[in-house]
Design an enzyme around this catalytic site. Structure first.
Site, mmCIF file in Angstrom:
data_model
loop_
_atom_site.group_PDB
_atom_site.id
_atom_site.type_symbol
_atom_site.label_atom_id
_atom_site.label_comp_id
_atom_site.label_asym_id
_atom_site.label_seq_id
_atom_site.Cartn_x
_atom_site.Cartn_y
_atom_site.Cartn_z
ATOM 1 N N ASP A 45 53.105 35.675 66.124
ATOM 2 C CA ASP A 45 53.902 34.466 66.305
ATOM 3 C C ASP A 45 53.142 33.243 65.790
ATOM 4 O OD1 ASP A 45 56.295 33.202 68.167
ATOM 5 O OD2 ASP A 45 54.493 31.956 68.222
ATOM 6 N N TYR A 50 51.885 24.675 63.675
ATOM 7 C CA TYR A 50 50.535 25.155 63.956
ATOM 8 C C TYR A 50 49.602 24.934 62.767
ATOM 9 C CZ TYR A 50 52.815 27.828 67.749
ATOM 10 O OH TYR A 50 53.544 28.225 68.846
ATOM 11 N N LYS A 75 58.370 29.127 63.171
ATOM 12 C CA LYS A 75 59.270 28.152 63.802
ATOM 13 C C LYS A 75 59.514 26.963 62.884
ATOM 14 C CE LYS A 75 57.034 29.427 68.120
ATOM 15 N NZ LYS A 75 55.815 30.011 67.473
ATOM 16 N N HIS A 108 61.884 25.029 66.662
ATOM 17 C CA HIS A 108 60.756 24.892 67.580
ATOM 18 C C HIS A 108 61.086 24.099 68.850
ATOM 19 C CE1 HIS A 108 56.061 24.889 67.509
ATOM 20 N NE2 HIS A 108 56.532 25.213 68.689
#
Length: 290
Positions: A45, A50, A75, A108
């Site tokens: 994931d 990120y 996401k 997200h």
């Protein structure tokens, strides 16, 4: 347990435990994801936010496995609330990951992070972004699509306007902070609920109830926390950079009794999430306690 899977509404199988990569730097992501894969993790994931999609993608390329043996989630950035922006971002993730398709892509957050505590639910923007995900799904670029951090009102909006119902809702969920209302609503509408931060960043180590039950079952607190999520039919996404902890998090082949599950479900924590306290989702929870 790493070999077991849930089945989404479109028939796609998704491994029951995922490896979360939040706060893993891009230059460390390849090594850590490869370590997780070596230990048996098949569900990885990541997210645009990120900043480590390239590192995660490099690990997928380097893994000595067929592409279809790995399940990759990313996401759509929370700030993207328009169709054109979403189309571009989907292509961007495919490029950064170096993949022909992504197994699951989710919005997200229903709100941009800067406005996460605001009253605007961005209903129109989420529908526009969702249309881009639907088109990418139809084109075979995404095998499944879903959402994250969506509350009931956000889900109602999407269910009302979507051509394809979301298949997943990823939320913050752990012992002492389990959003039962949104979980129940999601599951009622056949959305698989994923639980991020299932170990609460280690904060539950200070709970006497949790500690005593972990001793009772002769397991670690993280193992108890992950098993709790699984018994609620949630998909936990534990995150660690320590290979020993990766292995420990996957060794959850035990059963919590119904009586003890009720004890855990009744806990209402005031956990300190440490350095995560100031991220939007955690800050919102902490503000509610005041």
């Amino acid at each position: 347990m790493l070999e077991e899977s849930y089945t989404l509404t479109n028939g796609v199988k998704i491994p029951k435990i995922g490896y979360g990569t939040w706060m893993i730097d891009n230059d460390q992501a390849t090594e850590k994801v490869l370590e997780a894969i070596k230990l048996g993790y098949r569900h990885i994931d990541t997210a645009q936010a990120y900043g480590n999609e390239e590192g995660v993608g490099a690990a997928i390329q380097a893994a000595e496995l067929k592409r279809e043996e790995l399940f990759v989630t990313t996401k759509l950035a929370a700030e993207i609330k328009d169709y054109a922006g979403a189309v571009k971002a989907i292509e961007g993730s495919l490029e950064k990951l170096g993949l022909d398709y992504i197994d699951l892509m989710i919005i997200h957050s229903p709100k941009p992070w800067a406005d996460f505590q605001g009253d605007d639910h961005y209903f129109e923007g989420n529908v526009a972004a969702w249309r881009a995900l639907e088109e990418a799904y139809h084109a075979g670029k995404l095998r499944a699509i879903g959402v994250s951090n969506f509350e009931v009102a956000d889900l109602e909006n999407l269910l009302k306007h979507a051509t394809i119902k979301p298949m997943v809702n990823q939320v913050l969920a752990h012992i002492g902070q389990t959003p039962f209302e949104v979980i129940d609503y999601s599951q009622k509408h056949q959305l698989l609920v994923e639980a991020y931060s299932p170990i609460a960043h280690g904060a539950m180590l200070r709970s006497e109830t949790i500690t005593s039950l972990a001793k009772k079952y002769e397991v670690t607190i993280p193992q108890l926390a992950i098993r709790y999520c699984l018994q609620l039919d949630l998909l936990p996404l534990p995150k660690t950079e320590n290979p020993e902890h990766m292995q420990n998090n996957a060794d959850v082949d035990f059963q919590i009794s119904d009586e003890d599950m009720e004890k855990l479900k009744a806990l209402n924590s005031d956990f300190d999430y440490g350095k995560s306290n100031d991220t939007p989702v955690f800050r919102k929870i902490m503000d509610k306690r005041k």
